[in-house]
Write an enzyme that holds these catalytic residues in place. Structure first.
Site, short mmCIF file in Angstrom:
data_model
loop_
_atom_site.label_atom_id
_atom_site.label_comp_id
_atom_site.label_asym_id
_atom_site.label_seq_id
_atom_site.Cartn_x
_atom_site.Cartn_y
_atom_site.Cartn_z
N HIS A 33 35.05 35.43 23.07
CA HIS A 33 34.49 34.91 24.32
C HIS A 33 33.13 35.56 24.54
O HIS A 33 33.01 36.78 24.55
CB HIS A 33 35.45 35.26 25.47
CG HIS A 33 35.09 34.64 26.77
ND1 HIS A 33 35.35 33.31 27.06
CD2 HIS A 33 34.48 35.15 27.86
CE1 HIS A 33 34.91 33.04 28.28
NE2 HIS A 33 34.38 34.13 28.79
N ASP A 35 30.06 35.87 27.01
CA ASP A 35 29.58 35.67 28.38
C ASP A 35 28.06 35.73 28.42
O ASP A 35 27.46 36.70 28.00
CB ASP A 35 30.15 36.75 29.30
CG ASP A 35 31.62 36.50 29.64
OD1 ASP A 35 31.94 35.35 30.01
OD2 ASP A 35 32.41 37.45 29.55
N HIS A 66 30.55 31.08 27.45
CA HIS A 66 30.72 30.86 28.89
C HIS A 66 29.38 31.14 29.55
O HIS A 66 28.97 32.30 29.67
CB HIS A 66 31.83 31.79 29.40
CG HIS A 66 31.97 31.84 30.88
ND1 HIS A 66 32.63 32.86 31.53
CD2 HIS A 66 31.55 30.98 31.86
CE1 HIS A 66 32.59 32.64 32.83
NE2 HIS A 66 31.95 31.51 33.05
N MET A 137 38.25 30.99 36.77
CA MET A 137 37.84 32.39 36.99
C MET A 137 38.89 33.07 37.87
O MET A 137 39.20 32.58 38.95
CB MET A 137 36.48 32.46 37.68
CG MET A 137 35.28 32.02 36.85
SD MET A 137 35.05 32.89 35.29
CE MET A 137 34.88 34.59 35.83
N GLY A 142 30.42 37.92 36.89
CA GLY A 142 29.23 38.75 36.83
C GLY A 142 29.40 40.21 37.19
O GLY A 142 28.46 40.98 37.08
N PHE A 143 30.60 40.59 37.60
CA PHE A 143 30.83 42.00 37.93
C PHE A 143 32.04 42.51 37.17
O PHE A 143 33.07 41.83 37.12
CB PHE A 143 31.12 42.17 39.44
CG PHE A 143 30.01 41.68 40.33
CD1 PHE A 143 28.96 42.52 40.68
CD2 PHE A 143 30.03 40.39 40.81
CE1 PHE A 143 27.94 42.05 41.50
CE2 PHE A 143 29.01 39.91 41.63
CZ PHE A 143 27.97 40.75 41.98
N GLY A 144 31.92 43.71 36.61
CA GLY A 144 33.05 44.29 35.89
C GLY A 144 34.03 44.97 36.84
O GLY A 144 33.73 45.18 38.02
N ASP A 175 39.92 33.65 32.88
CA ASP A 175 38.89 34.65 32.61
C ASP A 175 38.77 35.63 33.76
O ASP A 175 38.47 35.24 34.89
CB ASP A 175 37.55 33.91 32.39
CG ASP A 175 36.42 34.80 31.92
OD1 ASP A 175 36.64 36.03 31.75
OD2 ASP A 175 35.31 34.28 31.75
N GLY A 176 39.01 36.90 33.46
CA GLY A 176 38.74 37.95 34.45
C GLY A 176 39.94 38.77 34.83
O GLY A 176 40.95 38.23 35.31
ZN ZN Z 1 33.67 34.56 30.71
#
Ligand code: ZN
Length: 181
Positions: A33, A35, A66, A137, A142-144, A175-176
């Site tokens: 994947h 990003d 993605h 999502m 955009g944030f870990g 994802d996430g």
């Molecule tokens: Zn992703």
């Protein structure tokens, strides 16, 4: 029900993509994947099509790209040339989601569509018969370090049902915040 794991290259050592891709391959995963963040749709910047093209030289994995990128239709040809297998774009990032997905397919890639946690799953209805993959999502993009939003699984159930009802073939991706549980 079968599932596949697509390890994220975002968790890699960015100075050693070749060996990190080899590690993913050795793990038995079929997908990586990737990003892509543009600093506009999401605050962070990761990399673009040139980096994906460099990765391609070192890996036969399925490149699952993605794009967290505004107006992603601008980059369809670039990702096709870079060797992306799947190009997934956000409903929230373009005024022309249907046309953009058509463009991805015409360029020879699999077309994926993705929605943020705040977007209702019904936003996908007009494109479900067009896409190869739908990504849900389970964190804000955009944030870990965010935790998995369990309520987003209702969207997955909805998509699963819709796929049966309409006899469609899209894969459902999540994802996430994914862990063993
Ligand atoms: Zn992703």
């Amino acid at each position: 029900m079968s599932y596949k794991i697509a390890p994220s290259i975002l968790a890699a050592d960015y100075a050693n993509f070749a060996s990190e891709l080899a590690r993913i391959d050795a793990s038995g995963a079929e997908y990586v994947h990737i990003d892509i963040m543009d600093g506009k749709f999401v605050p962070n910047i990761s990399w673009g099509a040139d980096v994906v093209a460099s990765m391609r030289k070192h890996s036969k994995l399925v490149f699952d790209c993605h794009l967290m990128v505004v107006d992603p239709e601008r980059y369809v040809d670039a990702y096709a040339q870079a060797g992306a297998d799947i190009m997934t774009i956000h409903v929230e990032a373009t005024k022309h989601i249907h046309g953009a997905l058509q463009k991805i397919k015409a360029a020879g890639m699999k077309a994926g569509v993705v929605i943020n946690p705040g977007t209702p799953v019904e936003a996908l209805i007009p494109v479900l018969d067009l896409v190869d993959q739908v990504l849900i999502m389970t964190v804000n993009p955009g944030f870990g370090g965010q935790s998995f939003m369990e309520d987003q699984l209702d969207k997955v159930r909805w998509l699963y049902k819709k796929r049966e009802e309409k006899q469609l073939n899209y894969r459902i991706e999540i994802d996430g915040g994914i862990n063993h549980e």
